[in-house]
Design a protein around this motif. Sequence first.
Motif, PDB file in Angstrom:
ATOM      1  N   GLY A 115      36.683  46.156  30.317  1.00  0.00           N
ATOM      2  CA  GLY A 115      35.293  45.864  29.894  1.00  0.00           C
ATOM      3  C   GLY A 115      34.235  46.280  31.012  1.00  0.00           C
ATOM      4  O   GLY A 115      33.249  46.602  30.637  1.00  0.00           O
ATOM      5  N   TYR A 116      34.731  46.407  32.322  1.00  0.00           N
ATOM      6  CA  TYR A 116      33.843  46.918  33.265  1.00  0.00           C
ATOM      7  C   TYR A 116      33.750  48.462  33.072  1.00  0.00           C
ATOM      8  O   TYR A 116      32.653  48.957  33.537  1.00  0.00           O
ATOM      9  CB  TYR A 116      34.810  46.639  34.653  1.00  0.00           C
ATOM     10  N   SER A 117      34.765  49.160  32.398  1.00  0.00           N
ATOM     11  CA  SER A 117      34.440  50.534  32.104  1.00  0.00           C
ATOM     12  C   SER A 117      33.342  50.966  31.279  1.00  0.00           C
ATOM     13  O   SER A 117      33.043  51.894  31.163  1.00  0.00           O
ATOM     14  CB  SER A 117      35.683  51.244  31.572  1.00  0.00           C
ATOM     15  N   LYS A 118      32.850  49.884  30.412  1.00  0.00           N
ATOM     16  CA  LYS A 118      31.823  50.090  29.611  1.00  0.00           C
ATOM     17  C   LYS A 118      30.436  49.660  30.169  1.00  0.00           C
ATOM     18  O   LYS A 118      29.201  49.766  29.573  1.00  0.00           O
ATOM     19  CB  LYS A 118      32.076  49.096  28.310  1.00  0.00           C
ATOM     20  N   MET A 119      30.531  49.240  31.524  1.00  0.00           N
ATOM     21  CA  MET A 119      29.295  48.799  32.177  1.00  0.00           C
ATOM     22  C   MET A 119      28.428  50.212  32.533  1.00  0.00           C
ATOM     23  O   MET A 119      28.908  51.160  32.535  1.00  0.00           O
ATOM     24  CB  MET A 119      29.524  47.946  33.238  1.00  0.00           C
ATOM     25  N   PRO A 120      27.103  50.105  32.570  1.00  0.00           N
ATOM     26  CA  PRO A 120      26.398  51.050  33.175  1.00  0.00           C
ATOM     27  C   PRO A 120      26.737  51.416  34.640  1.00  0.00           C
ATOM     28  O   PRO A 120      27.079  50.535  35.573  1.00  0.00           O
ATOM     29  CB  PRO A 120      24.738  50.538  32.840  1.00  0.00           C
ATOM     30  N   GLU A 121      26.019  52.648  34.917  1.00  0.00           N
ATOM     31  CA  GLU A 121      26.243  53.006  36.463  1.00  0.00           C
ATOM     32  C   GLU A 121      24.996  51.954  37.192  1.00  0.00           C
ATOM     33  O   GLU A 121      24.072  51.964  36.850  1.00  0.00           O
ATOM     34  CB  GLU A 121      25.968  54.348  36.373  1.00  0.00           C
ATOM     35  N   VAL A 147      46.779  33.053  38.149  1.00  0.00           N
ATOM     36  CA  VAL A 147      47.741  33.059  37.462  1.00  0.00           C
ATOM     37  C   VAL A 147      47.882  34.452  37.009  1.00  0.00           C
ATOM     38  O   VAL A 147      47.040  35.220  36.440  1.00  0.00           O
ATOM     39  CB  VAL A 147      47.737  32.371  36.191  1.00  0.00           C
ATOM     40  N   ARG A 148      49.013  35.136  37.052  1.00  0.00           N
ATOM     41  CA  ARG A 148      49.214  36.646  36.737  1.00  0.00           C
ATOM     42  C   ARG A 148      49.326  36.935  35.165  1.00  0.00           C
ATOM     43  O   ARG A 148      50.068  36.064  34.219  1.00  0.00           O
ATOM     44  CB  ARG A 148      50.590  37.241  37.225  1.00  0.00           C
ATOM     45  N   SER A 149      48.246  37.712  34.385  1.00  0.00           N
ATOM     46  CA  SER A 149      48.307  37.988  33.125  1.00  0.00           C
ATOM     47  C   SER A 149      47.488  39.168  32.600  1.00  0.00           C
ATOM     48  O   SER A 149      47.396  39.906  33.819  1.00  0.00           O
ATOM     49  CB  SER A 149      47.280  36.485  32.690  1.00  0.00           C
ATOM     50  N   ASN A 150      46.970  39.318  31.553  1.00  0.00           N
ATOM     51  CA  ASN A 150      46.535  40.461  31.337  1.00  0.00           C
ATOM     52  C   ASN A 150      45.015  40.671  31.665  1.00  0.00           C
ATOM     53  O   ASN A 150      44.204  41.427  31.170  1.00  0.00           O
ATOM     54  CB  ASN A 150      46.662  40.855  29.939  1.00  0.00           C
ATOM     55  N   ILE A 151      44.476  39.438  32.207  1.00  0.00           N
ATOM     56  CA  ILE A 151      43.108  39.315  32.224  1.00  0.00           C
ATOM     57  C   ILE A 151      42.458  40.242  33.045  1.00  0.00           C
ATOM     58  O   ILE A 151      41.210  40.849  33.028  1.00  0.00           O
ATOM     59  CB  ILE A 151      42.285  37.857  32.629  1.00  0.00           C
ATOM     60  N   GLY A 152      43.162  40.775  34.385  1.00  0.00           N
ATOM     61  CA  GLY A 152      42.589  41.748  35.201  1.00  0.00           C
ATOM     62  C   GLY A 152      42.587  43.221  34.435  1.00  0.00           C
ATOM     63  O   GLY A 152      41.612  43.800  34.531  1.00  0.00           O
ATOM     64  N   ASN A 153      43.505  43.433  33.474  1.00  0.00           N
ATOM     65  CA  ASN A 153      43.307  44.821  32.727  1.00  0.00           C
ATOM     66  C   ASN A 153      42.210  44.827  32.037  1.00  0.00           C
ATOM     67  O   ASN A 153      41.454  45.823  31.847  1.00  0.00           O
ATOM     68  CB  ASN A 153      44.756  44.734  32.186  1.00  0.00           C
ATOM     69  N   SER A 154      42.184  43.698  31.110  1.00  0.00           N
ATOM     70  CA  SER A 154      41.044  43.400  30.050  1.00  0.00           C
ATOM     71  C   SER A 154      39.642  43.339  30.936  1.00  0.00           C
ATOM     72  O   SER A 154      38.901  43.940  30.353  1.00  0.00           O
ATOM     73  CB  SER A 154      41.284  42.068  29.564  1.00  0.00           C
ATOM     74  N   ALA A 214      37.950  42.289  39.635  1.00  0.00           N
ATOM     75  CA  ALA A 214      38.591  42.146  38.449  1.00  0.00           C
ATOM     76  C   ALA A 214      39.910  41.913  38.429  1.00  0.00           C
ATOM     77  O   ALA A 214      40.736  41.309  37.683  1.00  0.00           O
ATOM     78  CB  ALA A 214      38.420  43.544  37.352  1.00  0.00           C
ATOM     79  N   TYR A 215      40.345  42.086  39.481  1.00  0.00           N
ATOM     80  CA  TYR A 215      41.823  41.939  39.876  1.00  0.00           C
ATOM     81  C   TYR A 215      42.270  40.837  40.944  1.00  0.00           C
ATOM     82  O   TYR A 215      43.299  40.613  41.404  1.00  0.00           O
ATOM     83  CB  TYR A 215      42.711  43.222  40.428  1.00  0.00           C
ATOM     84  N   PHE A 216      41.083  40.231  41.269  1.00  0.00           N
ATOM     85  CA  PHE A 216      41.183  39.242  42.429  1.00  0.00           C
ATOM     86  C   PHE A 216      42.190  38.013  42.163  1.00  0.00           C
ATOM     87  O   PHE A 216      43.077  37.613  43.139  1.00  0.00           O
ATOM     88  CB  PHE A 216      39.976  38.707  42.761  1.00  0.00           C
ATOM     89  N   SER A 217      42.441  37.530  40.954  1.00  0.00           N
ATOM     90  CA  SER A 217      43.344  36.521  40.869  1.00  0.00           C
ATOM     91  C   SER A 217      44.554  37.089  40.372  1.00  0.00           C
ATOM     92  O   SER A 217      45.494  36.500  40.183  1.00  0.00           O
ATOM     93  CB  SER A 217      42.882  35.793  39.620  1.00  0.00           C
ATOM     94  N   GLN A 218      44.811  38.490  40.578  1.00  0.00           N
ATOM     95  CA  GLN A 218      46.227  39.114  39.968  1.00  0.00           C
ATOM     96  C   GLN A 218      46.972  39.704  41.330  1.00  0.00           C
ATOM     97  O   GLN A 218      47.964  40.333  41.019  1.00  0.00           O
ATOM     98  CB  GLN A 218      45.988  40.142  38.881  1.00  0.00           C
ATOM     99  N   GLY A 219      46.735  39.149  42.348  1.00  0.00           N
ATOM    100  CA  GLY A 219      47.441  39.653  43.638  1.00  0.00           C
ATOM    101  C   GLY A 219      49.001  38.983  43.620  1.00  0.00           C
ATOM    102  O   GLY A 219      49.253  38.469  42.817  1.00  0.00           O
TER     103      GLY A 219
END
Length: 278
Positions: A196-202, A185-192, A217-222
Amino acid sequence: METFHKQVVLITGCSSGGIGNALARAFAARNCLVVATARSISSMADLNNGDDVYFLQELDVLSDQNVQEVVTDVIDKFGRIDILVNNAGVQCIGPLAEVPLSSVEHTFNTNVYGPMRLIQAVVPHMASRKKGKIVNTGSVTVLGPGPWAGVYTASKSALHALTDTLRLELKPLGIDVINVVPGAVRSNIGNSAVAGYSKMPEWKLYKQYEGVIKERAYFSQGPKAITSEEFANKTATVILKEDPPAWFSFGPYSTIMAIVYHLPIFIKDFLLKMAMKC
């Protein structure tokens, strides 16, 4: 304002661009009185159109006190809560061996304990009326857990299990429990999820998979994903039935994941590794 004949629907996670926001609109279009909630009123500004079917309320599902206060306020104001929709949730992307435990805890606190806070707050009220519906938003990933989203999938798996138990325990009290399982389902969950991923460690052990992990993160937003409005309209119609189903799944991947669930493990593993480029 006449509210006596309208069903009162409390929905969590109604920020603009998400499934909860679309669900608020869908229930309102079906003559329900919608109490739309999110962590901030401003995130639901698009619902603030002066229509008296929407009541915007700040709600942090991580706060026991806030949950109790909001539920009490809604009951005091409208006399009842007919339907609770536990929609608020967060993604968590990353390999299980390296995801910070703080992120794991936050995901479970939001996706599992959040719904339970709302459920325990509304059940005494619904039981006193011998009437009510509780809707939990799950995920098709539970049917075939794959790489890179293990924390999210585990939290939704826990919610599925709780929903199954609640369905049996609450039926004698007159309360229906429905597991709503979105496909793509297309929603803002991919961006969210990316935020969140940007805060993960390397990553150390999985550095070579950096690109495909982020893609998850964008798998369901295709391009095959349906709109949140289409999903919400189908879902609201089903929930409002006098005798709603225990399980409702809609959207791309719903059918294929149901099939994957019943496959032998070695075939399931092969397909998921290919899909997630592991």
